[in-house]
Design a protein around this motif. Structure first.
Motif, PDB file in Angstrom:
ATOM      1  N   VAL A  82       0.913  -1.336  -0.164  1.00 43.42           N
ATOM      2  CA  VAL A  82       0.069   0.013   0.034  1.00 43.42           C
ATOM      3  C   VAL A  82       0.846   1.187  -0.037  1.00 43.42           C
ATOM      4  N   HIS A 113     -10.325   6.099  -0.868  1.00 49.42           N
ATOM      5  CA  HIS A 113      -9.679   4.706  -1.014  1.00 49.42           C
ATOM      6  C   HIS A 113     -10.895   4.111  -1.627  1.00 49.42           C
ATOM      7  N   THR A 114     -10.623   2.893  -2.272  1.00 47.05           N
ATOM      8  CA  THR A 114     -11.664   2.093  -2.717  1.00 47.05           C
ATOM      9  C   THR A 114     -12.305   1.108  -1.849  1.00 47.05           C
ATOM     10  N   SER A 119      -6.574  -3.691  -1.662  1.00 50.52           N
ATOM     11  CA  SER A 119      -6.108  -2.578  -0.665  1.00 50.52           C
ATOM     12  C   SER A 119      -7.252  -1.760  -0.057  1.00 50.52           C
ATOM     13  N   GLY A 120      -8.155  -1.660  -0.775  1.00 52.13           N
ATOM     14  CA  GLY A 120      -9.302  -0.705  -0.223  1.00 52.13           C
ATOM     15  C   GLY A 120     -10.042  -1.099   1.000  1.00 52.13           C
ATOM     16  N   ILE A 123      -7.791  -0.835   4.215  1.00 52.20           N
ATOM     17  CA  ILE A 123      -7.624   0.694   4.882  1.00 52.20           C
ATOM     18  C   ILE A 123      -8.419   0.919   5.752  1.00 52.20           C
ATOM     19  N   THR A 140     -13.603  10.888   4.713  1.00 48.02           N
ATOM     20  CA  THR A 140     -13.056   9.744   3.827  1.00 48.02           C
ATOM     21  C   THR A 140     -13.784   9.660   2.509  1.00 48.02           C
ATOM     22  N   THR A 142     -14.753   7.581  -0.887  1.00 46.38           N
ATOM     23  CA  THR A 142     -14.654   6.082  -1.369  1.00 46.38           C
ATOM     24  C   THR A 142     -15.315   5.949  -2.635  1.00 46.38           C
ATOM     25  N   LEU A 161      -4.974   6.394  -1.056  1.00 43.21           N
ATOM     26  CA  LEU A 161      -4.210   5.310  -0.344  1.00 43.21           C
ATOM     27  C   LEU A 161      -4.524   3.920  -1.257  1.00 43.21           C
ATOM     28  N   GLN A 162      -3.710   3.334  -1.593  1.00 46.04           N
ATOM     29  CA  GLN A 162      -3.994   2.193  -2.762  1.00 46.04           C
ATOM     30  C   GLN A 162      -2.627   1.506  -2.786  1.00 46.04           C
TER      31      GLN A 162
END
Length: 232
Positions: A82, A113-114, A119-120, A123, A140, A142, A161-162
């Motif tokens: 990440v 983030h996803t 990775s999502g 998070i 946040t 998404t 963030l990914q």
């Protein structure tokens, strides 16, 4: 001959880079389809198939157990971690330590983030480890899947963030670097053949082509650690 690969977004950039050389060397054509990790598993369980799959190792193992994937063909493909991304031209935040990273996130106007990417899905756990999950919820942003860096480039969030290969794939986004080791998570992908592939021999030859250690620098360029190991 045309071969079909199903993959997740984190390995799409390196496959896009590998495929032209394979096509030139063999004369075969490759169709590539990518989605978030969770969505791709749903598609395969729903009946979609191909010749080769490149997906998270856990998902590939489950799909093999369910009969969709030829279990004996599974082998490691790559690893990713990440990272943190910001819009190009903006200051790079301090992520050099866990404390610095925590302060950076708390000071950010927004993060993104996803939800369904590998990775999502991690998070929220990362934010809990930092002890700031509740503070970050109101700021946040998404998306179900895709390259979350596009949200940052578009001005809808300050920090992405990914997985690093997904950050590197977005024009106008700078990858600041990996998150600190204490809150890091490594994601391993595997490559395997679909049980229903009508081109098993050619598909296996393509897997071997990708596994060539000569491709390692290309993997590194795309933010991945190449894992050129034998079938297991």
């Amino acid at each position: 001959m045309e071969l079909k690969i199903l993959t997740s977004n984190s390995t799409l950039p390196v496959l896009n880079a590998l495929i032209p050389a394979y096509e030139q060397a063999t004369g075969n054509k490759v169709t590539l389809s990518a989605d978030s990790a969770k969505a791709m598993v749903t598609r395969i369980r729903g009946g979609e198939t191909g010749d080769v799959i490149v997906l998270g190792s856990g998902a590939v193992k489950e799909l093999a157990a369910a009969g969709f994937i030829a279990a004996a063909s599974r082998r490691p493909f790559a690893r990713a971690v990440v990272g943190v991304g910001v819009r190009s031209g903006t200051p790079h935040p301090d992520i050099s330590s866990v404390d610095a990273f925590r302060k950076t996130l708390l000071a950010a106007k927004s993060i993104a983030h996803t939800v369904h990417g590998a990775s999502g899905m991690y998070i929220p756990t990362l934010l809990e480890k930092l002890g700031i999950a509740e503070q970050m919820k109101p700021k946040t942003v998404t998306r179900p899947g895709g390259y979350i860096g596009k949200v940052v480039v578009g001005g809808e969030a300050e920090i992405a963030l990914q997985q690093i290969p997904e950050l590197l794939a977005v024009a106008g986004l700078d990858c600041v670097g990996p998150v600190p080791e204490a809150v890091q998570k490594s994601f391993e992908t595997s490559i395997a053949l679909f049980s229903a592939s009508p081109h098993a021999a050619a598909a296996q030859a393509m897997v071997d082509f990708f596994a060539n250690p000569a491709n390692t620098p290309l993997f590194r360029q795309k933010g991945l650690e190449h894992v050129p190991q034998a079938a297991h």
